[in-house]
Design a protein around this motif. Sequence first.
Motif, short mmCIF file in Angstrom:
data_model
loop_
_atom_site.label_atom_id
_atom_site.label_comp_id
_atom_site.label_asym_id
_atom_site.label_seq_id
_atom_site.Cartn_x
_atom_site.Cartn_y
_atom_site.Cartn_z
N ALA A 54 -17.56 2.00 -12.25
CA ALA A 54 -16.21 1.59 -12.62
C ALA A 54 -15.27 2.79 -12.66
O ALA A 54 -14.13 2.72 -12.17
CB ALA A 54 -16.22 0.88 -13.97
N VAL A 55 -15.74 3.90 -13.20
CA VAL A 55 -14.91 5.11 -13.27
C VAL A 55 -14.60 5.63 -11.87
O VAL A 55 -13.45 5.97 -11.56
CB VAL A 55 -15.61 6.19 -14.12
N PHE A 56 -15.61 5.68 -11.00
CA PHE A 56 -15.38 6.17 -9.64
C PHE A 56 -14.45 5.24 -8.87
O PHE A 56 -13.63 5.70 -8.06
CB PHE A 56 -16.70 6.34 -8.89
N THR A 57 -14.54 3.95 -9.10
CA THR A 57 -13.64 3.01 -8.43
C THR A 57 -12.20 3.25 -8.87
O THR A 57 -11.29 3.31 -8.04
CB THR A 57 -14.05 1.56 -8.75
N LYS A 58 -12.00 3.42 -10.17
CA LYS A 58 -10.64 3.67 -10.67
C LYS A 58 -10.11 5.00 -10.15
O LYS A 58 -8.94 5.08 -9.74
CB LYS A 58 -10.63 3.65 -12.20
N VAL A 59 -10.94 6.03 -10.15
CA VAL A 59 -10.50 7.33 -9.64
C VAL A 59 -10.18 7.23 -8.15
O VAL A 59 -9.20 7.82 -7.67
CB VAL A 59 -11.58 8.41 -9.91
N GLY A 60 -10.97 6.48 -7.40
CA GLY A 60 -10.72 6.30 -5.97
C GLY A 60 -9.41 5.59 -5.70
O GLY A 60 -8.64 5.98 -4.81
N VAL A 61 -9.12 4.54 -6.47
CA VAL A 61 -7.86 3.82 -6.30
C VAL A 61 -6.68 4.72 -6.63
O VAL A 61 -5.69 4.76 -5.90
CB VAL A 61 -7.86 2.54 -7.16
N ILE A 62 -6.79 5.47 -7.70
CA ILE A 62 -5.70 6.39 -8.08
C ILE A 62 -5.52 7.45 -7.01
O ILE A 62 -4.39 7.80 -6.64
CB ILE A 62 -5.98 6.99 -9.46
N ALA A 63 -6.62 7.98 -6.46
CA ALA A 63 -6.52 9.00 -5.42
C ALA A 63 -5.85 8.43 -4.16
O ALA A 63 -5.01 9.09 -3.54
CB ALA A 63 -7.90 9.55 -5.08
N LEU A 64 -6.21 7.19 -3.78
CA LEU A 64 -5.58 6.57 -2.62
C LEU A 64 -4.09 6.36 -2.85
O LEU A 64 -3.27 6.58 -1.94
CB LEU A 64 -6.25 5.25 -2.30
N LEU A 65 -3.72 5.95 -4.06
CA LEU A 65 -2.31 5.77 -4.36
C LEU A 65 -1.56 7.11 -4.30
O LEU A 65 -0.44 7.18 -3.78
CB LEU A 65 -2.13 5.13 -5.73
N LEU A 66 -2.17 8.16 -4.81
CA LEU A 66 -1.54 9.48 -4.76
C LEU A 66 -1.40 9.98 -3.32
O LEU A 66 -0.36 10.55 -2.95
CB LEU A 66 -2.33 10.48 -5.60
N VAL A 67 -2.42 9.78 -2.50
CA VAL A 67 -2.35 10.21 -1.10
C VAL A 67 -1.28 9.40 -0.38
O VAL A 67 -0.50 9.96 0.40
CB VAL A 67 -3.73 10.06 -0.42
N GLY A 68 -1.20 8.12 -0.64
CA GLY A 68 -0.17 7.29 -0.02
C GLY A 68 1.23 7.71 -0.44
O GLY A 68 2.15 7.77 0.38
N ALA A 69 1.39 8.01 -1.72
CA ALA A 69 2.70 8.46 -2.20
C ALA A 69 3.08 9.80 -1.59
O ALA A 69 4.23 10.02 -1.21
CB ALA A 69 2.69 8.54 -3.73
N ALA A 70 2.12 10.71 -1.47
CA ALA A 70 2.39 12.01 -0.87
C ALA A 70 2.73 11.85 0.61
O ALA A 70 3.64 12.52 1.12
CB ALA A 70 1.20 12.93 -1.06
N ALA A 71 2.03 10.98 1.32
CA ALA A 71 2.32 10.75 2.74
C ALA A 71 3.70 10.14 2.91
O ALA A 71 4.44 10.50 3.82
CB ALA A 71 1.25 9.86 3.35
N TYR A 72 4.06 9.21 2.05
CA TYR A 72 5.38 8.58 2.13
C TYR A 72 6.47 9.61 1.84
O TYR A 72 7.51 9.63 2.51
CB TYR A 72 5.46 7.43 1.12
N ALA A 73 6.23 10.48 0.86
CA ALA A 73 7.22 11.50 0.54
C ALA A 73 7.32 12.53 1.66
O ALA A 73 8.41 13.03 1.95
CB ALA A 73 6.85 12.19 -0.77
#
Length: 100
Positions: A54-73
């Motif tokens: 569960a922890v790794f899943t949450k960390v993975g989702v947060i990392a994907l969101l951060l990568v997506g936000a950085a790519a969009y920026a």
Amino acid sequence: MEQAVIAALLLVGLLIGCGVGAAYARAKRGWTDYKAAKNTVPGARRTAWLAIRAVFTKVGVIALLLVGAAAYAAAGSDHERADPAPTPTVTPTPTHRVGR
């Protein structure tokens, strides 16, 4: 004299027996506790792996969101490249019908 020796031997036997009995009870209780703990290990291990998953899943989702936000920026917005939008024109509505 014989009775005194028998009484002394009986007393020493009782003391040794009490010590051995207490040690046996402690060992038996320890063995029972060990078996109980050993039986709970698979369930605890399964729970621990579920928590880690569960922890790794949450960390993975947060990392994907951060990568997506950085790519969009990094890509920038399309605002500078967009053509101007057409302005709406107002067409007058006829007040009477033609041909009547």
